[in-house]
Design an enzyme around this catalytic site. Structure first.
Site, mmCIF file in Angstrom:
data_model
loop_
_atom_site.group_PDB
_atom_site.id
_atom_site.type_symbol
_atom_site.label_atom_id
_atom_site.label_comp_id
_atom_site.label_asym_id
_atom_site.label_seq_id
_atom_site.Cartn_x
_atom_site.Cartn_y
_atom_site.Cartn_z
ATOM 1 N N ASP A 174 0.857 -1.177 0.000
ATOM 2 C CA ASP A 174 0.000 0.000 0.000
ATOM 3 C C ASP A 174 0.907 1.246 0.000
ATOM 4 O OD1 ASP A 174 -2.175 1.650 -0.041
ATOM 5 O OD2 ASP A 174 -3.246 0.649 1.573
HETATM 6 C C1 BGC Z 1 -5.105 3.143 0.170
HETATM 7 C C2 BGC Z 1 -5.304 2.112 -0.903
HETATM 8 C C3 BGC Z 1 -5.174 2.731 -2.268
HETATM 9 C C4 BGC Z 1 -3.822 3.408 -2.358
HETATM 10 C C5 BGC Z 1 -3.544 4.029 -3.716
HETATM 11 C C6 BGC Z 1 -3.868 3.995 -0.054
HETATM 12 O O1 BGC Z 1 -3.829 5.083 0.803
HETATM 13 O O2 BGC Z 1 -5.036 2.503 1.419
HETATM 14 O O3 BGC Z 1 -6.543 1.490 -0.745
HETATM 15 O O4 BGC Z 1 -5.343 1.768 -3.248
HETATM 16 O O5 BGC Z 1 -3.757 4.436 -1.379
HETATM 17 O O6 BGC Z 1 -4.318 5.126 -3.945
#
Ligand code: BGC
Length: 716
Positions: free
Chosen positions: A263
């Site tokens: 993530d």
């Molecule tokens: C979130 C994810 C997301 C990623 C990319 C993160 O802050 O937890 O769910 O896919 O950002 O945008």
């Protein structure tokens, strides 16, 4: 493309760059650039960014083509970029947030919605979506409830597989209107302590595997191409560096051979978690856990080479990761056509087209849950004056993670009602804001104005709850009820006009006990997306019937986490004495999982079983008669639950094992059958096996989870 040959020719730096994902600004920035926020000071050079493997956050055919050209111009090996984005509930045309989709209990619908999103996203140049998000959510306080399909492992698993099918289709290689899916957030992110986003997760292996894992596994079994690890620690180890989770369970046990991506900035955050001293250790631990792509931090590119030279990692580890990335690029056809589906003309034709809007409208209709109706709804079609009130009534309620969708493109409740009630006078008042801390006294004049327009209206709709930015990532709430001002608004309006329906917008379960006491009709309408207003108007005026069911328990304030499939205890709730529950509020939630009314009524008979004994290779058929006993046609979701009466491990009071939708006209009756086989009875036993244990099982069939009537059989 001979991928092995390409891999053999790649330098270590090139491999590490393939394993890195950044945002477009970083690769196109030829100057110093100011890197802010979580991007921090990456401390990398154009040497790295010119070879990068993937980008997140770009969108639109033109932008993506330009970026791809820019990159291919610079990259020595001419390896096309992968473009990834959060296409969570639509790309440009938005359907309800996943929690709303969960309420539809309709896998076919979920698949269609994701296929629509894929088509729009592919035209916009996207190759991978960071969806489906299938974290089990049992705590209404958690902001990210809105991104998942709810609290039930069975429902989540069905939806998870359907969404993967929708995004990826059957043949990603040849279907250019499909995109690769990335199931997230592996694992158990929804079990964060206290519902506080990002907080740690402590789960025994039994609970993890039994309840939290099935929905991720369903996506893997469906052929999902990527898995995103979660921000949280699981029993002390953050997921991106959790070898047990990623390598042992995901790869070795489940046989997942696709890409694992971290993530946002999660590798770097291993330092804040306190399990790594610096970025070098972050890179080492993440690679050892077989994490392939590092999102938005640069530990791999900065320290991978050094780790290799010191013998702390092997080139095989890098090669395995890079090969997985190259394989996806090949599967998507990027070596032949680096633009893939990106096409500005298609974007114009497809985005927000009538067909997509129609699907978004149907999805919104099917997601709405009617909690209460004291004869107020449906409104009569010949109403002369309608008052529309509330802080979330006059703008499109598209929900968080709206990707390329916009509020102005979405239909508000106010406009939806104007569209359907063409001859009526439609008046509007704000009443208050959606600020959860707002006191009624602060907006007394606004409430008075709302009361005034409601007084002589023939019908009143009050839209309250959460604004679109009040749920989602980093939006956990300690209290899940609506504000004093919203409750007072409802109370005062209902006092002057009983013909009032409350529409609750939310990205999580809301504690509705107070509203329940004062409002004659309540609809849970989540964040319904682009066609929200039109779909709601259809429902309010009875053009279509309600069929949604709660995918999460609606608890009382202070009761979270609360979920229907909790374990039995030695002291079940018996309302008084030394038993399960709180002393200051009742035990039961306000509305249970699986609950939802219709404009008609259904009678469901007690279940009958084809036998009272079942062998390991046998099956039991469960049958109920379902009758539409009301005066309009409707769709009922008939739900099957079981309870394992005695087992080596304590089993939930009830577990969903199936659901079927039946459509009946008034007076019509049909029988609904479910088959139970040994697979439905399996669980992780005390001896660590996944198997069924002999003994008694109770079978419940109803249109809500708090059913008590059951039939019983024995597994022999
Ligand atoms: C979130 C994810 C997301 C990623 C990319 C993160 O802050 O937890 O769910 O896919 O950002 O945008």
């Amino acid at each position: 493309m001979d991928l092995q040959k390409l891999l053999n020719e790649m330098t270590v730096d090139e491999k590490l760059a393939q394993m890195t994902q950044l945002v477009p600004q970083i690769i196109t920035d030829k100057g110093e650039g100011v890197v802010t926020g979580p991007m921090r000071n990456f401390g990398i050079t154009r040497q790295v960014t010119s070879k990068i493997g993937s980008l997140l956050g770009a969108s639109g055919a033109e932008q993506i083509k330009t970026l791809q050209d820019f990159h291919l111009d610079e990259d020595p090996k001419k390896i096309p970029l992968l473009f990834m984005a959060d296409v969570i509930h639509g790309y440009r045309t938005l359907y309800p947030v996943p929690l709303g989709l969960g309420a539809s209990f309709d896998e076919e619908l979920a698949e269609k919605c994701c296929a629509m999103a894929a088509k729009e996203a592919a035209a916009g140049g996207i190759h991978v979506t960071f969806a489906p998000m299938v974290d089990l959510a049992r705590d209404a306080r958690w902001g990210r409830c809105m991104e998942t399909t709810g609290e039930d492992p069975y429902l989540n698993s069905k939806m998870s597989a359907a969404m993967v099918r929708g995004f990826q289709g059957k043949d990603l290689e040849h279907e250019k209107d499909k995109i690769a899916a990335c199931v997230k957030h592996f694992a158990a992110y929804g079990a964060c302590e206290g519902g506080r986003d990002y907080d740690c997760v402590e789960l025994g292996d039994h609970t993890l595997r039994e309840y939290y894992m099935p929905a991720y596994k369903a996506a893997v079994d469906e052929g999902v191409e990527l898995v995103m690890t979660s921000f949280n620690t699981l029993n002390g180890i953050p997921s991106s560096a959790n070898k047990y989770l990623v390598d042992d369970i995901l790869r070795k046990e489940w046989g997942f051979d696709g890409i694992v991506i971290s993530d946002f900035n999660a590798f770097y955050e291993l330092i804040s978690h306190g399990i790594c001293e610096g970025e070098k250790e972050c890179a080492k631990k993440s690679l050892d856990a077989t994490s392939d792509i590092e999102m938005m931090s640069t530990c791999y590119v900065k320290f991978g080479k050094q780790l290799l030279e010191e013998g702390q990692i092997t080139e095989k580890q890098l090669d395995d990761a890079v090969m997985r990335i190259l394989k996806l690029k090949e599967k998507l056809g990027l070596f032949d056509d680096p633009y893939r589906g990106a096409n500005a003309e298609d974007e114009k034709k497809i985005h927000l087209c009538a067909e997509h809007r129609a699907l978004a409208r149907v999805a919104a209709e099917k997601s709405a849950v009617l909690l209460k109706n004291d004869g107020v709804l449906p409104f009569k079609k010949d109403v002369k004056k309608i008052a529309v009130i509330g802080p979330v009534a006059d703008h499109g309620m598209i929900g968080g993670w709206f990707c390329c969708g916009t509020i102005p493109e979405a239909v508000s409740t106010l406009d939806g009602i104007k569209n359907i009630a063409k001859d009526a006078e439609v008046v509007f008042a704000l009443g208050c804001t959606a600020d959860p801390n707002e006191e009624a006294a602060a907006v007394a004049d606004k409430i008075a104005e709302a009361k005034k327009i409601a007084k002589d209206a023939d019908a009143v709709v009050i839209c309250v709850g959460e604004e679109i930015d009040m749920s989602g990532e980093a939006h956990s709430r300690a209290r899940v009820s609506v504000s004093d001002s919203q409750t007072t608004l409802i109370k005062e309006v209902c006092e002057v006009n009983k013909n009032t329906a409350v529409v609750l917008h939310c990205g999580r379960p809301i504690a509705v006990e107070k509203i329940n006491e004062i409002a004659p009709a309540i609809i849970v309408y989540w964040q319904p997306g682009t066609e929200g207003g039109n779909a709601l108007a259809n429902l309010l005026f009875g053009e279509v019937n309600f069929e949604g069911k709660l995918p999460m328990t609606f608890p009382r304030e202070g009761q979270s986490p609360f979920y229907y499939n909790h374990l039995r205890t030695g002291r079940p709730n018996v309302s008084t004495g030394y038993c399960l529950g709180y002393r200051d509020i009742p035990y039961d939630p306000v509305y249970p999982f699986g609950y939802g009314l219709s404009y008609t009524t259904f009678e469901i008979s007690s279940p009958t079983l084809s036998g009272n004994e079942m062998t390991e290779d046998g099956e039991i058929t469960v049958t109920v008669d379902v009758k539409n006993t009301g005066s309009v046609a409707g769709i009922e979701t008939v739900q099957l639950y079981i309870n394992d009466v005695t087992a080596s491990v304590c089993r939930p009071v009830k577990e969903m094992k199936g659901y079927k939708k039946v459509s009946l006209v008034p007076g019509e009756e049909t029988s609904v059958t479910f088959k139970i086989t040994v697979d439905d009875l399996k669980f992780h036993t005390a001896s660590g096996k996944f198997e069924a244990e002999k003994g008694k099982f109770k079978v419940f069939v109803s249109n809500r989870s708090d059913v008590e009537d059951f039939a019983e059989f024995k597994l022999i």
